[in-house]
Design a protein around this motif. Structure first.
Motif, PDB file in Angstrom:
ATOM      1  N   ASN A   1      47.251  34.381  45.878  1.00  0.00           N
ATOM      2  CA  ASN A   1      46.572  35.195  44.914  1.00  0.00           C
ATOM      3  C   ASN A   1      47.812  36.392  44.211  1.00  0.00           C
ATOM      4  O   ASN A   1      47.234  37.490  44.417  1.00  0.00           O
ATOM      5  CB  ASN A   1      45.294  35.850  45.424  1.00  0.00           C
ATOM      6  CG  ASN A   1      44.476  36.087  44.259  1.00  0.00           C
ATOM      7  OD1 ASN A   1      43.642  36.887  44.258  1.00  0.00           O
ATOM      8  ND2 ASN A   1      44.617  35.658  42.967  1.00  0.00           N
ATOM      9  N   GLY A   2      48.834  35.968  43.792  1.00  0.00           N
ATOM     10  CA  GLY A   2      49.599  36.945  43.134  1.00  0.00           C
ATOM     11  C   GLY A   2      50.342  37.888  44.030  1.00  0.00           C
ATOM     12  O   GLY A   2      50.565  39.224  43.830  1.00  0.00           O
TER      13      GLY A   2
ATOM     14  N   TYR B   1      38.644  33.628  41.943  1.00  0.00           N
ATOM     15  CA  TYR B   1      39.761  32.977  41.120  1.00  0.00           C
ATOM     16  C   TYR B   1      40.489  32.111  42.060  1.00  0.00           C
ATOM     17  O   TYR B   1      40.771  30.851  41.842  1.00  0.00           O
ATOM     18  CB  TYR B   1      40.640  33.932  40.524  1.00  0.00           C
ATOM     19  CG  TYR B   1      40.521  34.246  39.172  1.00  0.00           C
ATOM     20  CD1 TYR B   1      40.041  33.165  37.965  1.00  0.00           C
ATOM     21  CD2 TYR B   1      40.106  35.566  38.971  1.00  0.00           C
ATOM     22  CE1 TYR B   1      39.838  33.819  36.920  1.00  0.00           C
ATOM     23  CE2 TYR B   1      40.010  35.920  37.492  1.00  0.00           C
ATOM     24  CZ  TYR B   1      39.872  35.164  36.554  1.00  0.00           C
ATOM     25  OH  TYR B   1      39.346  35.543  35.291  1.00  0.00           O
TER      26      TYR B   1
ATOM     27  N   LYS C   1      40.450  28.082  42.552  1.00  0.00           N
ATOM     28  CA  LYS C   1      41.783  27.349  42.346  1.00  0.00           C
ATOM     29  C   LYS C   1      41.894  26.337  43.313  1.00  0.00           C
ATOM     30  O   LYS C   1      42.116  25.038  43.211  1.00  0.00           O
ATOM     31  CB  LYS C   1      42.860  28.341  42.506  1.00  0.00           C
ATOM     32  CG  LYS C   1      44.371  27.611  42.380  1.00  0.00           C
ATOM     33  CD  LYS C   1      44.818  27.480  41.069  1.00  0.00           C
ATOM     34  CE  LYS C   1      46.149  27.096  40.799  1.00  0.00           C
ATOM     35  NZ  LYS C   1      46.560  26.856  39.575  1.00  0.00           N
TER      36      LYS C   1
ATOM     37  N   GLU D   1      47.848  31.394  42.310  1.00  0.00           N
ATOM     38  CA  GLU D   1      46.813  31.646  41.217  1.00  0.00           C
ATOM     39  C   GLU D   1      47.192  33.035  40.868  1.00  0.00           C
ATOM     40  O   GLU D   1      47.079  34.265  41.869  1.00  0.00           O
ATOM     41  CB  GLU D   1      45.382  31.578  41.900  1.00  0.00           C
ATOM     42  CG  GLU D   1      44.098  32.137  41.069  1.00  0.00           C
ATOM     43  CD  GLU D   1      44.090  31.774  39.849  1.00  0.00           C
ATOM     44  OE1 GLU D   1      44.833  32.713  38.706  1.00  0.00           O
ATOM     45  OE2 GLU D   1      43.947  30.542  39.439  1.00  0.00           O
TER      46      GLU D   1
ATOM     47  N   ARG E   1      46.015  35.414  38.885  1.00  0.00           N
ATOM     48  CA  ARG E   1      44.955  36.025  38.139  1.00  0.00           C
ATOM     49  C   ARG E   1      44.202  36.568  39.481  1.00  0.00           C
ATOM     50  O   ARG E   1      43.695  35.866  40.522  1.00  0.00           O
ATOM     51  CB  ARG E   1      43.692  35.226  37.577  1.00  0.00           C
ATOM     52  CG  ARG E   1      44.205  34.593  36.136  1.00  0.00           C
ATOM     53  CD  ARG E   1      43.265  33.933  35.422  1.00  0.00           C
ATOM     54  NE  ARG E   1      43.304  32.619  36.270  1.00  0.00           N
ATOM     55  CZ  ARG E   1      42.563  31.511  36.084  1.00  0.00           C
ATOM     56  NH1 ARG E   1      41.638  31.782  34.622  1.00  0.00           N
ATOM     57  NH2 ARG E   1      42.504  30.487  36.596  1.00  0.00           N
ATOM     58  N   LYS E   2      44.399  37.904  39.675  1.00  0.00           N
ATOM     59  CA  LYS E   2      43.737  38.577  40.880  1.00  0.00           C
ATOM     60  C   LYS E   2      42.156  38.406  40.938  1.00  0.00           C
ATOM     61  O   LYS E   2      41.445  38.666  39.889  1.00  0.00           O
ATOM     62  CB  LYS E   2      44.101  39.985  40.967  1.00  0.00           C
ATOM     63  CG  LYS E   2      45.696  40.351  40.923  1.00  0.00           C
ATOM     64  CD  LYS E   2      46.422  39.941  42.311  1.00  0.00           C
ATOM     65  CE  LYS E   2      47.856  39.850  42.176  1.00  0.00           C
ATOM     66  NZ  LYS E   2      48.209  41.511  42.160  1.00  0.00           N
TER      67      LYS E   2
ATOM     68  N   LYS F   1      34.414  35.242  39.909  1.00  0.00           N
ATOM     69  CA  LYS F   1      35.811  35.206  39.666  1.00  0.00           C
ATOM     70  C   LYS F   1      36.487  36.098  40.799  1.00  0.00           C
ATOM     71  O   LYS F   1      37.640  36.307  41.147  1.00  0.00           O
ATOM     72  CB  LYS F   1      36.647  35.430  38.339  1.00  0.00           C
ATOM     73  CG  LYS F   1      35.981  34.655  37.340  1.00  0.00           C
ATOM     74  CD  LYS F   1      36.475  32.949  37.762  1.00  0.00           C
ATOM     75  CE  LYS F   1      35.873  32.013  36.569  1.00  0.00           C
ATOM     76  NZ  LYS F   1      34.688  32.218  36.018  1.00  0.00           N
ATOM     77  N   THR F   2      35.636  37.318  41.021  1.00  0.00           N
ATOM     78  CA  THR F   2      36.041  38.274  41.842  1.00  0.00           C
ATOM     79  C   THR F   2      35.512  38.472  43.231  1.00  0.00           C
ATOM     80  O   THR F   2      35.258  37.711  43.980  1.00  0.00           O
ATOM     81  CB  THR F   2      36.364  39.589  41.180  1.00  0.00           C
ATOM     82  OG1 THR F   2      34.946  39.767  40.692  1.00  0.00           O
ATOM     83  CG2 THR F   2      37.008  39.386  40.046  1.00  0.00           C
TER      84      THR F   2
END
Length: 247
Positions: free
Chosen positions: A54-55, A81, A85, A74, A76-77, A188-189
């Motif tokens: 994740n980044g 997300y 993915k 992925e 996007r943090k 997403k978070t």
């Protein structure tokens, strides 16, 4: 408005696979120091170990590959997300799994307890299993005071508003793949775990908690390790609960 959760075991069916395919998804951001240990401790029987990078700005992806994982990226943090993915990847395979397990990449969970977490599903009795970080099995200091309070508040509200029987929002969990698809996950978070549990209630999935051990993580948490992360996580979790309470 209260719902009536179907937390009792469901009836066993003859369609249960004899050798279920189990996939493991591990979201990871800058976990190069721990991800190899996590992967090495995953017991046999898991069809595929998926690490969603994740980044990361460290060697998380390289270490994960070295230790036998399929690595997805992925940028996007966000925990949600990363989980989405992994699930989208599984949905595009020719034969999706029967069971999906989620686990953190910081080595706070005990991967060797995976068989205990999936057992209620393998017995064809439950759709969702939460690994509950019970106080008796937690290493002292493994959860911050804000984590302990946040879990208590969230699960108290879920019991009060929906009649739920959850005691934890633990990330170590297993769910039947077909049941997961019904949930149509969105977050997403920080709200991924509570969204799954709220939607499990709404869709009347059969769920259960099993007590699991929990230890101090390697490295610093991106959520509970910062004031900003703790506040944002708390707001997101409470937001999901109150969103469902007025539906």
């Amino acid at each position: 408005m209260k719902n009536n959760p179907q937390s009792v075991p469901r009836q066993a069916t003859a369609s249960t696979p004899l050798t279920p395919k189990i996939s493991l998804i591990i979201p990871a951001q800058n976990e190069a120091g721990s991800i190899g240990k996590v992967l090495d401790d995953v017991p046999e029987g898991v069809s595929e170990k998926i690490v969603v990078d994740n980044g990361s700005t460290d060697d998380t992806a390289a270490v994960a590959r070295k230790h036998g994982a399929t690595v997805l990226h992925e940028p996007r943090k966000g925990y949600g997300y990363a989980c989405l993915k992994g699930m989208n990847y599984l949905g595009e395979t020719s034969k999706p799994p029967d069971i999906v397990v989620f686990m953190d990449g910081d080595y706070s969970d005990y991967p060797e307890e995976l068989p205990k977490v999936v057992a209620p599903i393998l017995e064809d009795r439950y759709d969702l299993v939460i690994g509950a970080r019970s106080k008796a099995l937690r290493e002292p200091g493994s959860m911050t005071p804000q984590q302990v309070f946040g879990n208590w508040l969230a699960t108290f509200l879920m019991r009060l508003l929906f009649g739920a029987r959850f005691t934890d929002l633990g990330p170590f969990r297993a769910i039947r793949y077909e049941a997961f698809k019904r949930l149509k996950m969105e977050d997403k978070t920080y709200g991924w775990t509570v969204e799954m549990q709220l939607k499990a209630i709404r869709h009347k999935l059969a769920y259960i908690e099993v007590p699991v051990r929990y230890k101090k993580r390697i490295g610093v948490s991106k959520v509970s390790g910062t004031v900003k992360g703790s506040i944002f996580a708390g707001v997101k979790i409470l937001g999901w609960i109150f969103k469902y309470s007025i539906r």
